[in-house]
Motif scaffolding. Structure first.
Motif, PDB file in Angstrom:
ATOM      1  N   PRO A  98      26.109 -22.843  40.305  1.00 20.29           N
ATOM      2  CA  PRO A  98      25.125 -23.782  39.768  1.00 20.29           C
ATOM      3  C   PRO A  98      25.672 -24.790  38.766  1.00 20.29           C
ATOM      4  O   PRO A  98      24.935 -25.648  38.293  1.00 20.29           O
ATOM      5  N   GLY A  99      26.949 -24.684  38.427  1.00 20.93           N
ATOM      6  CA  GLY A  99      27.549 -25.575  37.441  1.00 20.93           C
ATOM      7  C   GLY A  99      27.658 -24.902  36.084  1.00 20.93           C
ATOM      8  O   GLY A  99      26.875 -24.000  35.745  1.00 20.93           O
ATOM      9  N   VAL A 100      28.617 -25.335  35.322  1.00 24.46           N
ATOM     10  CA  VAL A 100      28.917 -24.717  34.034  1.00 24.46           C
ATOM     11  C   VAL A 100      27.741 -24.814  33.070  1.00 24.46           C
ATOM     12  O   VAL A 100      27.415 -23.843  32.377  1.00 24.46           O
ATOM     13  N   GLU A 101      27.065 -25.952  33.003  1.00 24.21           N
ATOM     14  CA  GLU A 101      25.961 -26.103  32.045  1.00 24.21           C
ATOM     15  C   GLU A 101      24.835 -25.120  32.328  1.00 24.21           C
ATOM     16  O   GLU A 101      24.262 -24.536  31.400  1.00 24.21           O
ATOM     17  N   THR A 102      24.525 -24.902  33.581  1.00 24.65           N
ATOM     18  CA  THR A 102      23.494 -23.918  33.946  1.00 24.65           C
ATOM     19  C   THR A 102      23.954 -22.518  33.559  1.00 24.65           C
ATOM     20  O   THR A 102      23.176 -21.725  33.020  1.00 24.65           O
ATOM     21  N   CYS A 103      25.213 -22.206  33.818  1.00 23.88           N
ATOM     22  CA  CYS A 103      25.749 -20.893  33.450  1.00 23.88           C
ATOM     23  C   CYS A 103      25.679 -20.679  31.940  1.00 23.88           C
ATOM     24  O   CYS A 103      25.323 -19.588  31.474  1.00 23.88           O
ATOM     25  N   LEU A 104      26.012 -21.700  31.180  1.00 24.32           N
ATOM     26  CA  LEU A 104      25.940 -21.603  29.717  1.00 24.32           C
ATOM     27  C   LEU A 104      24.503 -21.335  29.269  1.00 24.32           C
ATOM     28  O   LEU A 104      24.256 -20.477  28.411  1.00 24.32           O
ATOM     29  N   ALA A 105      23.548 -22.039  29.848  1.00 25.58           N
ATOM     30  CA  ALA A 105      22.134 -21.844  29.501  1.00 25.58           C
ATOM     31  C   ALA A 105      21.687 -20.430  29.857  1.00 25.58           C
ATOM     32  O   ALA A 105      20.974 -19.784  29.070  1.00 25.58           O
ATOM     33  N   HIS A 106      22.115 -19.936  31.009  1.00 25.65           N
ATOM     34  CA  HIS A 106      21.764 -18.559  31.398  1.00 25.65           C
ATOM     35  C   HIS A 106      22.351 -17.553  30.414  1.00 25.65           C
ATOM     36  O   HIS A 106      21.683 -16.572  30.063  1.00 25.65           O
ATOM     37  N   CYS A 107      23.573 -17.776  29.981  1.00 22.09           N
ATOM     38  CA  CYS A 107      24.203 -16.851  29.028  1.00 22.09           C
ATOM     39  C   CYS A 107      23.455 -16.844  27.701  1.00 22.09           C
ATOM     40  O   CYS A 107      23.257 -15.781  27.098  1.00 22.09           O
ATOM     41  N   ARG A 108      23.039 -18.013  27.252  1.00 22.86           N
ATOM     42  CA  ARG A 108      22.301 -18.090  25.982  1.00 22.86           C
ATOM     43  C   ARG A 108      20.935 -17.395  26.075  1.00 22.86           C
ATOM     44  O   ARG A 108      20.444 -16.852  25.097  1.00 22.86           O
ATOM     45  N   ALA A 109      20.336 -17.416  27.260  1.00 21.30           N
ATOM     46  CA  ALA A 109      19.010 -16.824  27.463  1.00 21.30           C
ATOM     47  C   ALA A 109      19.069 -15.389  27.983  1.00 21.30           C
ATOM     48  O   ALA A 109      18.031 -14.779  28.220  1.00 21.30           O
ATOM     49  N   ARG A 110      20.241 -14.858  28.143  1.00 20.27           N
ATOM     50  CA  ARG A 110      20.433 -13.522  28.732  1.00 20.27           C
ATOM     51  C   ARG A 110      19.719 -12.460  27.909  1.00 20.27           C
ATOM     52  O   ARG A 110      19.893 -12.388  26.698  1.00 20.27           O
ATOM     53  N   PRO A 111      18.926 -11.623  28.583  1.00 20.06           N
ATOM     54  CA  PRO A 111      18.324 -10.510  27.844  1.00 20.06           C
ATOM     55  C   PRO A 111      19.391  -9.482  27.482  1.00 20.06           C
ATOM     56  O   PRO A 111      20.493  -9.500  28.030  1.00 20.06           O
ATOM     57  N   TRP A 112      19.034  -8.592  26.589  1.00 14.40           N
ATOM     58  CA  TRP A 112      19.955  -7.529  26.197  1.00 14.40           C
ATOM     59  C   TRP A 112      20.312  -6.697  27.417  1.00 14.40           C
ATOM     60  O   TRP A 112      19.457  -6.325  28.211  1.00 14.40           O
ATOM     61  N   GLU A 113      21.616  -6.429  27.582  1.00 14.41           N
ATOM     62  CA  GLU A 113      22.128  -5.643  28.702  1.00 14.41           C
ATOM     63  C   GLU A 113      22.606  -4.289  28.165  1.00 14.41           C
ATOM     64  O   GLU A 113      23.774  -4.134  27.804  1.00 14.41           O
ATOM     65  N   PRO A 114      21.701  -3.293  28.106  1.00 11.40           N
ATOM     66  CA  PRO A 114      22.076  -2.004  27.515  1.00 11.40           C
ATOM     67  C   PRO A 114      23.176  -1.270  28.279  1.00 11.40           C
ATOM     68  O   PRO A 114      23.861  -0.424  27.705  1.00 11.40           O
TER      69      PRO A 114
END
Length: 174
Positions: A98-114
């Protein structure tokens, strides 16, 4: 591209490949919610519980054991060195790009991964490094970079799709 309708009675062997934050885990969870398949995140076999990669041979043994133990599976990850050897077993390859900017946005919005971090605070402490990692994707020449992912995708002779964005549609319509 025409959507592929997944038959929940037919075994599937799908690999999801792409940058961190591309949506691999989210798509894998959506697919398994509608289609019975074992799910393997390559993060689980690539690392030894620390930031240290396990020996490649040990990780590959675990991946081979997983695919031989399940008639239907989905494997997701960014590890070209683990995906390449099992690519001939795959029935469909999906490259999430999806492109780097989309990946960055997903990482910032990532829920906690227990399953990866003992607390949200611990996960957030790693965010800066993760964002730098994601930014380096187009220029990396190792097993985690775009060049190796593109080579795997382009050389795969079977059914494959490159997704530059993921609609919030039902997995059966993917």
């Amino acid at each position: 591209m025409q959507p592929i309708l997944l038959n929940p009675c037919t075994p599937m062997k799908v690999i999801l490949l792409g940058n961190s934050g591309a949506g691999k885990t989210t798509l894998a969870k959506r697919l398994t919610a509608h289609h019975p398949a074992a799910l393997l995140s390559l993060d689980a076999v690539a690392f030894d519980g620390t930031a240290q990669r396990r020996p490649l041979e040990a990780s590959l043994e675990d991946v081979q054991g997983f695919v031989s133990s399940h008639p239907s599976w989905i494997i997701e990850g960014c590890y070209a060195d683990l995906i390449g050897p099992i690519l001939p077993l795959c029935e469909e390859l999906i490259f999430l790009n999806p492109g780097v900017e989309t990946c960055l946005a997903h990482c910032r919005a990532r829920p906690w991964e227990p399953e990866k971090f003992s607390s949200r605070q611990q996960q957030d402490a790693h965010l800066h490094n993760l964002l730098e990692w994601v930014r380096s994707y187009p220029h990396r020449t190792d097993a985690y970079g775009y060049a190796q992912h593109r080579q795997l995708f382009d050389s795969f002779p079977g059914p494959k799709r490159e997704l530059t964005h993921i609609e919030k549609e039902t997995p059966a319509r993917l």
